[in-house]
Design a protein around this motif. Structure first.
Motif, PDB file in Angstrom:
ATOM      1  N   ARG A  13       0.764  -1.019  -0.062  1.00 46.49           N
ATOM      2  CA  ARG A  13       0.101   0.069   0.042  1.00 46.49           C
ATOM      3  C   ARG A  13       1.069   1.159   0.139  1.00 46.49           C
ATOM      4  O   ARG A  13       0.621   2.499  -0.833  1.00 46.49           O
ATOM      5  N   ARG A  14       2.089   1.360   0.803  1.00 43.84           N
ATOM      6  CA  ARG A  14       2.664   2.298   0.708  1.00 43.84           C
ATOM      7  C   ARG A  14       3.365   2.601  -0.545  1.00 43.84           C
ATOM      8  O   ARG A  14       3.930   3.845  -0.870  1.00 43.84           O
ATOM      9  N   TYR A  15       3.905   1.333  -1.049  1.00 42.91           N
ATOM     10  CA  TYR A  15       4.516   1.579  -2.475  1.00 42.91           C
ATOM     11  C   TYR A  15       3.457   2.442  -3.409  1.00 42.91           C
ATOM     12  O   TYR A  15       4.059   3.198  -4.020  1.00 42.91           O
ATOM     13  N   VAL A  16       2.216   1.846  -3.329  1.00 44.23           N
ATOM     14  CA  VAL A  16       1.172   2.425  -4.145  1.00 44.23           C
ATOM     15  C   VAL A  16       1.133   3.997  -3.981  1.00 44.23           C
ATOM     16  O   VAL A  16       1.177   4.790  -4.887  1.00 44.23           O
ATOM     17  N   LEU A  17       0.980   4.442  -2.669  1.00 46.70           N
ATOM     18  CA  LEU A  17       1.086   5.888  -2.321  1.00 46.70           C
ATOM     19  C   LEU A  17       2.312   6.450  -2.770  1.00 46.70           C
ATOM     20  O   LEU A  17       1.985   7.797  -3.159  1.00 46.70           O
ATOM     21  N   GLU A  18       3.304   6.089  -2.651  1.00 48.47           N
ATOM     22  CA  GLU A  18       4.472   6.610  -3.016  1.00 48.47           C
ATOM     23  C   GLU A  18       4.552   6.881  -4.653  1.00 48.47           C
ATOM     24  O   GLU A  18       4.822   8.070  -5.105  1.00 48.47           O
ATOM     25  N   CYS A  19       3.864   5.971  -5.379  1.00 53.10           N
ATOM     26  CA  CYS A  19       3.996   6.210  -6.671  1.00 53.10           C
ATOM     27  C   CYS A  19       2.716   7.173  -7.002  1.00 53.10           C
ATOM     28  O   CYS A  19       2.977   7.853  -7.959  1.00 53.10           O
ATOM     29  N   ALA A  20       1.707   7.314  -6.201  1.00 53.58           N
ATOM     30  CA  ALA A  20       0.748   8.372  -6.555  1.00 53.58           C
ATOM     31  C   ALA A  20       1.172   9.620  -6.087  1.00 53.58           C
ATOM     32  O   ALA A  20       0.682  10.593  -6.596  1.00 53.58           O
TER      33      ALA A  20
ATOM     34  N   PHE B 141      11.680  14.418  -4.568  1.00 53.55           N
ATOM     35  CA  PHE B 141      11.655  13.939  -5.947  1.00 53.55           C
ATOM     36  C   PHE B 141      12.335  12.585  -6.240  1.00 53.55           C
ATOM     37  O   PHE B 141      12.282  11.951  -7.333  1.00 53.55           O
ATOM     38  N   ASP B 142      12.518  12.020  -5.135  1.00 55.90           N
ATOM     39  CA  ASP B 142      12.920  10.620  -5.072  1.00 55.90           C
ATOM     40  C   ASP B 142      12.141   9.426  -4.776  1.00 55.90           C
ATOM     41  O   ASP B 142      10.887   9.782  -3.950  1.00 55.90           O
ATOM     42  N   PHE B 143      12.273   8.145  -4.898  1.00 49.48           N
ATOM     43  CA  PHE B 143      11.226   7.277  -4.457  1.00 49.48           C
ATOM     44  C   PHE B 143      11.452   6.874  -3.093  1.00 49.48           C
ATOM     45  O   PHE B 143      12.510   6.036  -2.847  1.00 49.48           O
ATOM     46  N   ASP B 144      10.729   6.670  -2.304  1.00 48.52           N
ATOM     47  CA  ASP B 144      11.044   6.422  -0.774  1.00 48.52           C
ATOM     48  C   ASP B 144       9.556   5.958  -0.342  1.00 48.52           C
ATOM     49  O   ASP B 144       8.780   6.502   0.198  1.00 48.52           O
ATOM     50  N   ALA B 145       9.191   4.606  -0.238  1.00 50.33           N
ATOM     51  CA  ALA B 145       7.987   4.219   0.079  1.00 50.33           C
ATOM     52  C   ALA B 145       7.748   3.929   1.859  1.00 50.33           C
ATOM     53  O   ALA B 145       6.805   3.551   2.311  1.00 50.33           O
ATOM     54  N   GLU B 146       8.929   4.291   2.293  1.00 48.54           N
ATOM     55  CA  GLU B 146       8.911   4.145   3.691  1.00 48.54           C
ATOM     56  C   GLU B 146       8.749   5.662   4.484  1.00 48.54           C
ATOM     57  O   GLU B 146       9.148   5.746   5.671  1.00 48.54           O
ATOM     58  N   ARG B 147       8.441   6.790   3.568  1.00 50.48           N
ATOM     59  CA  ARG B 147       8.321   8.032   4.149  1.00 50.48           C
ATOM     60  C   ARG B 147       7.319   7.984   5.378  1.00 50.48           C
ATOM     61  O   ARG B 147       6.198   7.361   5.285  1.00 50.48           O
ATOM     62  N   PRO B 148       7.369   8.518   6.365  1.00 48.33           N
ATOM     63  CA  PRO B 148       6.497   8.688   7.522  1.00 48.33           C
ATOM     64  C   PRO B 148       5.163   9.393   7.255  1.00 48.33           C
ATOM     65  O   PRO B 148       4.188   8.921   8.122  1.00 48.33           O
ATOM     66  N   LEU B 149       5.148  10.153   6.459  1.00 49.64           N
ATOM     67  CA  LEU B 149       3.930  11.132   6.120  1.00 49.64           C
ATOM     68  C   LEU B 149       3.105  10.399   5.039  1.00 49.64           C
ATOM     69  O   LEU B 149       1.926  11.334   4.887  1.00 49.64           O
ATOM     70  N   LEU B 150       3.491   9.385   4.194  1.00 47.55           N
ATOM     71  CA  LEU B 150       2.946   8.952   3.260  1.00 47.55           C
ATOM     72  C   LEU B 150       1.099   8.800   3.512  1.00 47.55           C
ATOM     73  O   LEU B 150       0.265   9.225   2.742  1.00 47.55           O
ATOM     74  N   GLU B 151       0.597   8.156   4.629  1.00 46.97           N
ATOM     75  CA  GLU B 151      -0.692   8.113   4.683  1.00 46.97           C
ATOM     76  C   GLU B 151      -1.348   9.342   5.297  1.00 46.97           C
ATOM     77  O   GLU B 151      -2.507   9.481   4.886  1.00 46.97           O
ATOM     78  N   THR B 152      -0.490  10.167   6.097  1.00 48.73           N
ATOM     79  CA  THR B 152      -1.187  11.147   6.631  1.00 48.73           C
ATOM     80  C   THR B 152      -1.201  12.483   5.727  1.00 48.73           C
ATOM     81  O   THR B 152      -2.040  13.452   5.989  1.00 48.73           O
ATOM     82  N   HIS B 153      -0.252  12.742   4.900  1.00 48.49           N
ATOM     83  CA  HIS B 153       0.115  13.696   4.190  1.00 48.49           C
ATOM     84  C   HIS B 153      -0.260  13.758   2.454  1.00 48.49           C
ATOM     85  O   HIS B 153      -0.161  14.459   1.874  1.00 48.49           O
TER      86      HIS B 153
END
Length: 525
Positions: free
Chosen positions: A406-413, A466-478
């Motif tokens: 899911r985080r991978y999808v959100l980072e792509c988005a 501008f880099d890909f990082d699916a472990e960003r802590p703010l992905l779900e909240t921001h």
């Protein structure tokens, strides 16, 4: 009919007056000061100038010479206007738009801004274009006849606040008469959600966005759709998708482009089954859906100014009639006060626009991105476009962890959002600093909400924005990918994509199944 499809009419919320039992056609949509309606008036001014010049020449030169003079003057006037527009567009778009939006009643503003909104609106479909403008002009600038405020906090505030809307799809102007329903001549009520303002906006149509959206959610995204997501029919569709993936080159472009097979064919059948209960094996129904959903560009042009005037709307009406007879609406209760007396026909027309603009186009794009077929935008000065997500999908992503997928999808988005911008109309005068100066814009000015700009704002996402990082802590909240701040539903998220979880959950399953297939092939090699 699946359990939970039947929807009882809910009670009205306390303190809210029930609407009239009569379905009264509404007045025309509110439009911004510099709009296509204003453009028509600007053309009339040019025509009046032309005719006035012709009259002067007639009295000064006589009949024959006057006719030639009027023709020559007209050609000269049009040539000068065209040359002026080209020079403005190529050399001074931002500065001209700042001036024009501050002076919306000026004839040049009324003539040029709508044209700029069309041409630059097409360019602004690419998130990298807006990012390039921000790097050139600063956080605030103008684009496609709108003021762009790109600070993340301002974007988040706009998404969480009531919005006054008009006929616009992000940066692109729409043809209101091409909305099925009340915006069209002889229609009932406008049900085009993207053009309806929120409940606290001043115009009459604002009373309907909340109730109409509630009606859509409760009839198409209730218990029935949840049960269909995991039943044997849905599993069979996923099996077919996996088979298509193996037979169509393991992710070659044909898998994503084919209208009846592969990713698009799967999503058309799957989404219509889950949301509307339609039989995915009903080829006659699929034949009706194909002209509208089998490709993106031509059907979408039907809504866009001025291209839509050269397209047909027969497929829209046929699909609306198909939706009206779908299992999900079999027991639909019409004229429910909490849904503002919505009829089955109105809900079907509303759903056509939602499916065409958001559900099919947005999800097909996002799916193509997360599976590596569609590269990220070429953000200037960054290597984002060179990122190959298939390398992450094949070797780094934990396919057994749904949250990681899911985080991978959100980072792509985040790097390539399915919704890159929305548009609202300012309700009151406001100020914005641009190019080192403070400018004041009048109420009625269009303001672009740049989701894509907020998703790569270094002040929020850091130097690696501008880099890909699916472990960003703010992905779900921001994340702003679904027209709200974060993925959690809230009262402030009035315009959050109602199908957000369906899309995310489906993409997680698809990436897991196809990812295992890819790794099996890689292991064999």
């Amino acid at each position: 009919m699946s359990k939970g499809d039947y929807r009882l009419c809910p009670m009205m919320s306390p303190g809210r007056a029930a609407p009239s039992d009569e379905l009264v056609p509404h007045s025309s949509l509110p439009y911004a000061l510099c709009s296509w309606a204003a453009f028509n008036m600007g053309c009339l001014l040019v025509l009046a100038l032309w005719l006035g010049l012709g009259c002067l020449l007639y009295f000064a030169l006589g009949e024959n010479e006057a006719a030639l003079g009027v023709f020559a003057a007209g050609i000269l006037t049009l040539a000068l206007l065209l040359l002026s527009f080209v020079l403005v567009y190529l050399c001074a778009k931002n500065s001209f738009q700042i001036w024009a939006l501050k002076h919306p009643w000026n004839p040049l503003s009324r003539l040029f801004i709508p044209c700029i909104s069309v041409f630059e609106g097409l360019e602004a479909c690419n998130p990298a274009y807006l990012v390039g403008l921000r790097e050139l002009h600063g956080k605030n600038f103008c684009c496609a006849g709108q003021v762009v405020l790109s600070d993340f906090a301002q974007i988040a505030s706009s998404l969480a606040s009531g919005q006054q809307r008009q006929a616009s799809l992000g940066a692109q102007p729409l043809i209101a008469s091409h909305f099925l329903g009340g915006a069209a001549p002889g229609g009932s009520r406008n049900t085009f959600l993207l053009a309806l303002s929120d409940d606290d906006a001043p115009e009459e149509d604002s009373q309907h966005h909340g109730p109409f959206r509630k009606c859509l959610v409760e009839n198409f995204l209730g218990h029935g759709s949840l049960s269909r997501q995991t039943d044997s029919t849905a599993v069979a569709l996923l099996d077919t998708l996996e088979q298509d993936y193996a037979e169509m080159g393991m992710g070659e472009s044909a898998f994503f482009d084919a209208p009846r097979k592969g990713w698009r064919g799967f999503w058309i059948r799957y989404s219509h089954y889950v949301l509307l209960g339609m039989d995915p094996a009903d080829e006659a129904a699929m034949d009706t859906l194909q002209p509208l959903f089998g490709t993106d560009m031509l059907p979408l042009l039907h809504y866009l100014m001025p291209f839509g005037y050269f397209t047909s709307d027969t497929s829209f009406k046929k699909v609306a009639a198909l939706y009206e007879s779908s299992p999900a609406l079999k027991d639909f209760e019409e004229r429910c006060p909490a849904w503002h007396m919505m009829t089955k026909k109105e809900l079907s027309e509303l759903m056509v626009a939602v499916m065409r603009i958001a559900a099919i186009t947005g999800t097909c794009q996002l799916g193509s991105t997360v599976m590596g077929n569609m590269p990220f935008p070429a953000y200037g000065g960054h290597a984002t476009r060179e990122i190959d997500v298939r390398q992450i999908w094949d070797y780094k992503l934990d396919l057994d962890d749904p949250l990681a997928v899911r985080r991978y999808v959100l980072e792509c988005a985040r790097l390539y959002p399915p919704v890159s911008a929305a548009s609202r109309v300012a309700r009151e005068d406001f100020e914005a600093e641009m190019s080192g100066q403070l400018h004041r814009f009048p109420a009625g000015t269009k303001v672009l909400i740049g989701h894509g700009l907020g998703m790569v704002d270094p002040e929020v996402w850091g130097s690696s924005s501008f880099d890909f990082d699916a472990e960003r802590p703010l992905l779900e909240t921001h994340t702003l990918a679904f027209n709200a701040v974060g993925t959690e539903p809230s009262q402030q998220a009035r315009r959050q994509c109602p199908g957000q979880e369906l899309v995310l959950e489906t993409l997680v399953i698809v990436l897991q199944r196809l990812g295992r297939l890819r790794r099996l092939r890689l292991h064999r090699k």
